[in-house]
Design a protein around this motif. Sequence first.
Motif, short mmCIF file in Angstrom:
data_model
loop_
_atom_site.label_atom_id
_atom_site.label_comp_id
_atom_site.label_asym_id
_atom_site.label_seq_id
_atom_site.Cartn_x
_atom_site.Cartn_y
_atom_site.Cartn_z
N GLY A 123 0.81 -1.22 0.00
CA GLY A 123 0.00 0.00 0.00
C GLY A 123 0.84 1.26 0.00
O GLY A 123 0.45 2.28 -0.56
N ASP A 124 2.00 1.19 0.64
CA ASP A 124 2.87 2.37 0.72
C ASP A 124 4.29 1.90 1.00
O ASP A 124 4.57 0.70 1.02
CB ASP A 124 2.38 3.33 1.82
N ILE A 125 5.20 2.85 1.19
CA ILE A 125 6.62 2.53 1.41
C ILE A 125 7.00 2.97 2.82
O ILE A 125 6.88 4.14 3.15
CB ILE A 125 7.49 3.24 0.35
N ASP A 126 7.41 2.00 3.63
CA ASP A 126 7.76 2.27 5.03
C ASP A 126 9.26 2.12 5.20
O ASP A 126 9.77 1.00 5.25
CB ASP A 126 7.07 1.26 5.95
N VAL A 127 9.97 3.24 5.27
CA VAL A 127 11.43 3.18 5.37
C VAL A 127 11.85 3.50 6.80
O VAL A 127 11.34 4.44 7.42
CB VAL A 127 12.09 4.19 4.41
N LEU A 182 5.01 7.74 0.99
CA LEU A 182 6.31 7.36 1.53
C LEU A 182 6.44 7.86 2.97
O LEU A 182 6.17 9.03 3.24
CB LEU A 182 7.41 7.99 0.66
N ASP A 183 6.79 6.95 3.88
CA ASP A 183 7.12 7.35 5.25
C ASP A 183 8.58 6.99 5.50
O ASP A 183 9.02 5.90 5.14
CB ASP A 183 6.28 6.57 6.28
N ILE A 184 9.33 7.91 6.09
CA ILE A 184 10.70 7.59 6.52
C ILE A 184 10.82 7.93 8.00
O ILE A 184 10.49 9.05 8.41
CB ILE A 184 11.78 8.37 5.74
#
Length: 336
Positions: free
Chosen positions: A190-194, A256-258
């Motif tokens: 669903g999204d990018i969890d960095v 995007l979450d970082i």
Amino acid sequence: MSKRKAPSDDNCNSDLCDLLTELANYERNITKNIYKANAYRKAASTLGHLSHRVKSGDEAKELPGIGEKIAKKIDEFLTTGKLQKLENINKDENNIAINLLTRVSGIGPAKAKELVDSGIKTLEELYLHENLLTHHQKLGLKYFADFEKKIPRVEMEELEQIIRETILKYDDKYIISLCGSYRRAKSESGDIDVLITHPSFTSSDKELKKDTKLLNNVVDRLREIGFIKDTISLGPMKFMGVCRHPKDESRPFRRLDIRLCPCDQYYCAVLYFTGSDLFNQNMRAYALEKKFTLNEYSLRRLTSEGVSGEPEPVDSEEAIFRILGLDYKKPEERDL
Ligand code: 8DG
Ligand code: CA
Ligand code: CA
């Protein structure tokens, strides 16, 4: 968190999962009964992981997380092809509108209800009243269609490479993990969890914490190369925003979450952000039985009075399982 997800990639009970997920969304968004919402989610997850088609409520009742009431609903759906309760729920246009508006990133059930109460029931009407929205919600609306699209694994791999190369070219001491469903080996996300950390940064650096540029500098680099396209929020420890492949404008925009965390807390954070959230709930409950408290920062022993002690030294995910007396579970086995 994404609000709709398929429990598994090849799911022979997908219609039942959709039904239970709709009921879960109803309880979360409309009645705000999180307990019931969780019960439906767990039932959906159980059915989604079965390798055979469920034939009756009685059969379903034998499965973990499925009780009498859910079994009855499964029976009704299997025999009549619909569920009267859901038919009634979906007759109410306010319910439909609340469910729609909560799909906008940043809009929760309370805000959705507030908007619907003031007569806003469609995305078009929402556009006309953008002044009622926060910065996050405005971006959620702007990218609504793209954020609903799942990210295929091949694209996740490309995006991972861009993120890694960019950060490590700037400073090769960063440690980087892509967590979430991608780390659990799902075929789409669903999204990018960095998650990032740096050996120079530990949790004892209390003062350093709010002044650290370790995350800001990374975000700057990713912006410079045209990867980060919009910012929802940026603090010293957490970036939330929007990205896209810098060389392919035909791609959808992605969430995007970082997160930056101190290196001594890195593995508790990796475990937490790998999920799934149902897996985390189970593991946390298990830790409590063993008189430990586990969260995204640390694993600590609890005294008989329930006071938590100093963090256990954790230098890998395996260590967390070991300290709790559990067999290690690989990320792809955590997909509850
Ligand atoms: P997806 O994005 O492909 O839909 O699935 P995901 O990667 O598993 O979910 P996510 O919403 O991106 O959250 C990433 C991980 O964070 C999740 O697997 C477990 C952890 N997590 C919880 N609770 C919560 C929560 O309330 N909100 C968020 N954002 N993350 C949570 O355990
Ligand atoms: Ca995710
Ligand atoms: Ca996420």
